[in-house]
Design a protein around this motif. Structure first.
Motif, PDB file in Angstrom:
ATOM      1  N   THR A 148     -35.109  -9.445  44.905  1.00  0.00           N
ATOM      2  CA  THR A 148     -34.561  -8.829  43.342  1.00  0.00           C
ATOM      3  C   THR A 148     -34.159 -10.191  42.743  1.00  0.00           C
ATOM      4  O   THR A 148     -33.966 -10.094  41.353  1.00  0.00           O
ATOM      5  CB  THR A 148     -33.473  -7.884  43.280  1.00  0.00           C
ATOM      6  OG1 THR A 148     -33.496  -6.965  44.445  1.00  0.00           O
ATOM      7  CG2 THR A 148     -32.959  -7.204  42.218  1.00  0.00           C
ATOM      8  N   TYR A 149     -33.796 -11.106  43.248  1.00  0.00           N
ATOM      9  CA  TYR A 149     -32.963 -12.513  42.515  1.00  0.00           C
ATOM     10  C   TYR A 149     -33.912 -13.403  42.371  1.00  0.00           C
ATOM     11  O   TYR A 149     -34.877 -13.779  43.088  1.00  0.00           O
ATOM     12  CB  TYR A 149     -31.855 -12.806  43.611  1.00  0.00           C
ATOM     13  CG  TYR A 149     -30.905 -11.550  43.964  1.00  0.00           C
ATOM     14  CD1 TYR A 149     -30.106 -10.997  43.009  1.00  0.00           C
ATOM     15  CD2 TYR A 149     -31.329 -11.004  45.309  1.00  0.00           C
ATOM     16  CE1 TYR A 149     -29.314 -10.073  43.457  1.00  0.00           C
ATOM     17  CE2 TYR A 149     -30.404  -9.920  45.513  1.00  0.00           C
ATOM     18  CZ  TYR A 149     -29.549  -9.432  44.889  1.00  0.00           C
ATOM     19  OH  TYR A 149     -28.659  -8.257  44.986  1.00  0.00           O
TER      20      TYR A 149
ATOM     21  N   SER B 154     -15.344 -29.337  32.986  1.00  0.00           N
ATOM     22  CA  SER B 154     -14.551 -28.788  33.738  1.00  0.00           C
ATOM     23  C   SER B 154     -15.094 -27.851  34.958  1.00  0.00           C
ATOM     24  O   SER B 154     -16.326 -27.339  34.752  1.00  0.00           O
ATOM     25  CB  SER B 154     -13.599 -27.983  32.808  1.00  0.00           C
ATOM     26  OG  SER B 154     -14.136 -26.724  32.640  1.00  0.00           O
ATOM     27  N   ARG B 155     -14.348 -27.724  35.864  1.00  0.00           N
ATOM     28  CA  ARG B 155     -14.827 -26.945  37.003  1.00  0.00           C
ATOM     29  C   ARG B 155     -15.342 -25.439  36.850  1.00  0.00           C
ATOM     30  O   ARG B 155     -16.337 -24.904  37.108  1.00  0.00           O
ATOM     31  CB  ARG B 155     -13.869 -26.826  38.150  1.00  0.00           C
ATOM     32  CG  ARG B 155     -12.607 -26.454  37.950  1.00  0.00           C
ATOM     33  CD  ARG B 155     -11.433 -26.918  38.921  1.00  0.00           C
ATOM     34  NE  ARG B 155     -11.668 -26.678  40.254  1.00  0.00           N
ATOM     35  CZ  ARG B 155     -11.814 -27.618  41.143  1.00  0.00           C
ATOM     36  NH1 ARG B 155     -11.992 -28.966  40.801  1.00  0.00           N
ATOM     37  NH2 ARG B 155     -11.716 -27.180  42.420  1.00  0.00           N
ATOM     38  N   THR B 156     -14.528 -24.924  35.936  1.00  0.00           N
ATOM     39  CA  THR B 156     -14.912 -23.367  35.430  1.00  0.00           C
ATOM     40  C   THR B 156     -16.202 -23.341  34.821  1.00  0.00           C
ATOM     41  O   THR B 156     -17.041 -22.636  35.103  1.00  0.00           O
ATOM     42  CB  THR B 156     -13.498 -22.879  34.658  1.00  0.00           C
ATOM     43  OG1 THR B 156     -13.191 -23.562  33.734  1.00  0.00           O
ATOM     44  CG2 THR B 156     -12.467 -22.291  35.663  1.00  0.00           C
ATOM     45  N   SER B 157     -16.097 -24.392  34.036  1.00  0.00           N
ATOM     46  CA  SER B 157     -17.577 -24.295  33.088  1.00  0.00           C
ATOM     47  C   SER B 157     -18.873 -24.793  33.774  1.00  0.00           C
ATOM     48  O   SER B 157     -19.840 -24.249  33.722  1.00  0.00           O
ATOM     49  CB  SER B 157     -17.498 -25.030  31.668  1.00  0.00           C
ATOM     50  OG  SER B 157     -16.977 -26.291  31.888  1.00  0.00           O
TER      51      SER B 157
ATOM     52  N   VAL C  95     -16.410 -24.848  45.089  1.00  0.00           N
ATOM     53  CA  VAL C  95     -15.741 -24.375  43.902  1.00  0.00           C
ATOM     54  C   VAL C  95     -15.732 -23.045  43.152  1.00  0.00           C
ATOM     55  O   VAL C  95     -14.588 -22.650  42.720  1.00  0.00           O
ATOM     56  CB  VAL C  95     -16.154 -25.608  42.654  1.00  0.00           C
ATOM     57  CG1 VAL C  95     -15.613 -25.336  41.438  1.00  0.00           C
ATOM     58  CG2 VAL C  95     -15.969 -26.957  42.960  1.00  0.00           C
ATOM     59  N   ALA C  96     -17.105 -22.840  43.094  1.00  0.00           N
ATOM     60  CA  ALA C  96     -17.153 -21.233  42.592  1.00  0.00           C
ATOM     61  C   ALA C  96     -16.389 -20.157  43.671  1.00  0.00           C
ATOM     62  O   ALA C  96     -16.193 -19.229  43.162  1.00  0.00           O
ATOM     63  CB  ALA C  96     -18.947 -20.987  42.614  1.00  0.00           C
ATOM     64  N   ASP C  97     -16.310 -20.838  44.634  1.00  0.00           N
ATOM     65  CA  ASP C  97     -15.672 -19.705  45.587  1.00  0.00           C
ATOM     66  C   ASP C  97     -14.100 -19.538  45.398  1.00  0.00           C
ATOM     67  O   ASP C  97     -13.285 -19.197  46.128  1.00  0.00           O
ATOM     68  CB  ASP C  97     -16.118 -19.936  47.293  1.00  0.00           C
ATOM     69  CG  ASP C  97     -17.447 -19.699  47.614  1.00  0.00           C
ATOM     70  OD1 ASP C  97     -18.149 -18.951  46.786  1.00  0.00           O
ATOM     71  OD2 ASP C  97     -17.955 -20.300  48.378  1.00  0.00           O
ATOM     72  N   GLY C  98     -13.693 -20.642  44.616  1.00  0.00           N
ATOM     73  CA  GLY C  98     -12.282 -20.554  44.273  1.00  0.00           C
ATOM     74  C   GLY C  98     -11.533 -21.780  44.825  1.00  0.00           C
ATOM     75  O   GLY C  98     -10.265 -21.721  44.689  1.00  0.00           O
TER      76      GLY C  98
ATOM     77  N   ASP D 210     -33.463  -4.009  53.904  1.00  0.00           N
ATOM     78  CA  ASP D 210     -32.310  -3.075  54.283  1.00  0.00           C
ATOM     79  C   ASP D 210     -32.244  -1.941  53.611  1.00  0.00           C
ATOM     80  O   ASP D 210     -31.604  -1.068  53.872  1.00  0.00           O
ATOM     81  CB  ASP D 210     -31.091  -3.969  54.436  1.00  0.00           C
ATOM     82  CG  ASP D 210     -30.769  -4.293  53.143  1.00  0.00           C
ATOM     83  OD1 ASP D 210     -31.340  -4.583  52.170  1.00  0.00           O
ATOM     84  OD2 ASP D 210     -29.579  -4.576  52.840  1.00  0.00           O
ATOM     85  N   HIS D 211     -33.135  -1.553  52.525  1.00  0.00           N
ATOM     86  CA  HIS D 211     -33.211  -0.535  51.854  1.00  0.00           C
ATOM     87  C   HIS D 211     -34.278   0.405  51.998  1.00  0.00           C
ATOM     88  O   HIS D 211     -35.462   0.037  52.108  1.00  0.00           O
ATOM     89  CB  HIS D 211     -33.266  -0.733  50.371  1.00  0.00           C
ATOM     90  CG  HIS D 211     -32.158  -1.698  49.648  1.00  0.00           C
ATOM     91  ND1 HIS D 211     -31.181  -2.149  50.386  1.00  0.00           N
ATOM     92  CD2 HIS D 211     -31.680  -1.979  48.324  1.00  0.00           C
ATOM     93  CE1 HIS D 211     -30.447  -2.720  49.467  1.00  0.00           C
ATOM     94  NE2 HIS D 211     -30.524  -2.662  48.466  1.00  0.00           N
TER      95      HIS D 211
ATOM     96  N   VAL E 241     -19.087 -23.926  37.024  1.00  0.00           N
ATOM     97  CA  VAL E 241     -19.312 -22.590  37.899  1.00  0.00           C
ATOM     98  C   VAL E 241     -20.185 -21.783  36.723  1.00  0.00           C
ATOM     99  O   VAL E 241     -21.262 -21.353  37.376  1.00  0.00           O
ATOM    100  CB  VAL E 241     -18.272 -21.933  38.259  1.00  0.00           C
ATOM    101  CG1 VAL E 241     -18.442 -20.699  38.871  1.00  0.00           C
ATOM    102  CG2 VAL E 241     -17.404 -22.867  39.493  1.00  0.00           C
ATOM    103  N   ALA E 242     -19.624 -21.681  35.716  1.00  0.00           N
ATOM    104  CA  ALA E 242     -20.460 -20.543  34.598  1.00  0.00           C
ATOM    105  C   ALA E 242     -22.049 -21.228  34.583  1.00  0.00           C
ATOM    106  O   ALA E 242     -22.946 -20.183  34.491  1.00  0.00           O
ATOM    107  CB  ALA E 242     -19.751 -20.908  33.192  1.00  0.00           C
TER     108      ALA E 242
END
Lengths: 212, 212
Positions: free
Chosen positions: A89-90, A196-199, A161-164, A14-15, A201-202
DNA sequence: CCCGCGCTCCACCTTTCGATTGATGCCGCC
DNA sequence: GGCGGCATCAATCGAAAGGTGGAGCGCGGG
């Protein structure tokens, strides 16, 4: 057969700048012919149906709806389809696996030098798989350490979970009980070595298990 | 003054394909001359010191150490420095602000069409600021809704939350009581319009308030 | 054929988090 | 000098999340 038959290419990105860059890089190499370039995944699927395309160079992320992995699946599903070489790129695990499962013949990163790019296209045209060294390494790592390999369902939960989303929201979305969501999370924590869920996700984003 | 004096460009991007693409796009336009292209931020700083460069097209993320915003700051710090036009894939608030604070004359996204790109380079060469419509819109949004602007301390806390730390760990790390951490979090939730740490992280990364 | 694994679910308990309310000191600005 | 924003801390209470220890089912490989 003549040795001079060029490899016919379709570029999907698309670029505009990247399309122009690929054209410039590949057309200076002998033995390549860029048949067309398109800015959307949908257009890539349409054009890939026409005969006379050997290899599709496909980006994974487009501005629009369809993702590159879906387009790849749509293209490779047909008989006598062209090879699809993913060029992105990823280097996240989630993307790589999605692309390979979708039937991609190879996976390259956009920071690859031109020679490597050309070589990969030739390899893909010959029907052999072409992986960037970084990618190959990452896959080897994954094979060696099955602990970090989440199951399909676990990845799905971790992404939400990462989506909140809360456990309750996830359970509704996936038609599960909260107990099941918790159970998946316990396994995810164990595999990622967190509590924990946040870690989680990290750790998950750090390892490219989920997209950001 | 003669209308034929070309705008002399320096391209800095770690992707060979993108450099080739920019060359291809800009050299077909009249009035541009690509003096050099470099694959690292360090090289961009070095070459930008030489006279005869009007505009530097700068990527924000390089494989190496130095970030594009740092290089931009280094370049614009000198007298009679060339204009720096940031050209990147990402449109996160953090990146945009960092670039503008570093002295960038403009900010473009890589999915910009060639005409827009050329126009932006001319605008930048004339010393006027050039922002992609998407970016301009985003900045307007930010101005209109100051609620999304976290304080320094709040950002710090949110970053640690995103890194997976618990309130207790954050309080130790920042030499605070847990009450203070909770207090910051309450404010963060209110500003981002969310009600949990994970969704705050999701919103924060989506808006580019914190790095992933 | 049985074992292991992935997916689903349950119950009980502890810890953490979030919501609310309220307070203090500091600093910049009008 | 007062006012508002920022940073700091306290206490309480209910809700959510995490820890533990299960259990049943289907499927594929040894």
């Amino acid at each position: 057969m003549t040795a001079a038959a060029p490899i016919r290419l379709l570029l999907a990105d698309d670029h505009p700048v990247v399309r122009a860059g690929l054209r410039a890089v590949l057309e200076t190499e002998p033995g390549f012919e860029v048949v067309a370039d398109v800015p959307t995944a949908e257009a890539a699927v349409t054009l890939a149906e026409r005969p006379g395309i050997d290899v599709v160079l496909m980006d994974l992320r487009f501005g629009g709806e369809m993702r590159g992995s879906q387009a790849t699946a749509a293209i490779t599903a047909r008989e006598g389809a062209p090879r699809v070489l993913v060029l992105t790129t990823y280097d996240s695990d989630a993307d790589i696996l999605a692309a390979i499962e979708a039937g991609a013949t190879g996976y390259l990163l956009k920071d690859a030098p031109p020679e490597e790019l050309a070589a990969a296209v030739r390899t893909a045209a010959a029907g052999k798989s072409a992986l960037a060294p970084t990618i190959a390494l990452r896959l080897m790592d994954r094979m060696r350490a099955p602990a970090t390999a989440l199951t399909r369902r676990e990845t799905e939960v971790l992404q939400l979970v990462a989506d909140g989303l809360s456990n309750a929201q996830i359970s509704k979305k996936l038609f599960l009980s909260q107990a099941t969501v918790k159970s998946h999370l316990v396994h995810i924590y164990a595999k990622l070595g967190v509590d924990s869920r946040t870690s989680a996700v990290a750790a998950g984003t750090a390892q490219g298990l989920i997209r950001r």
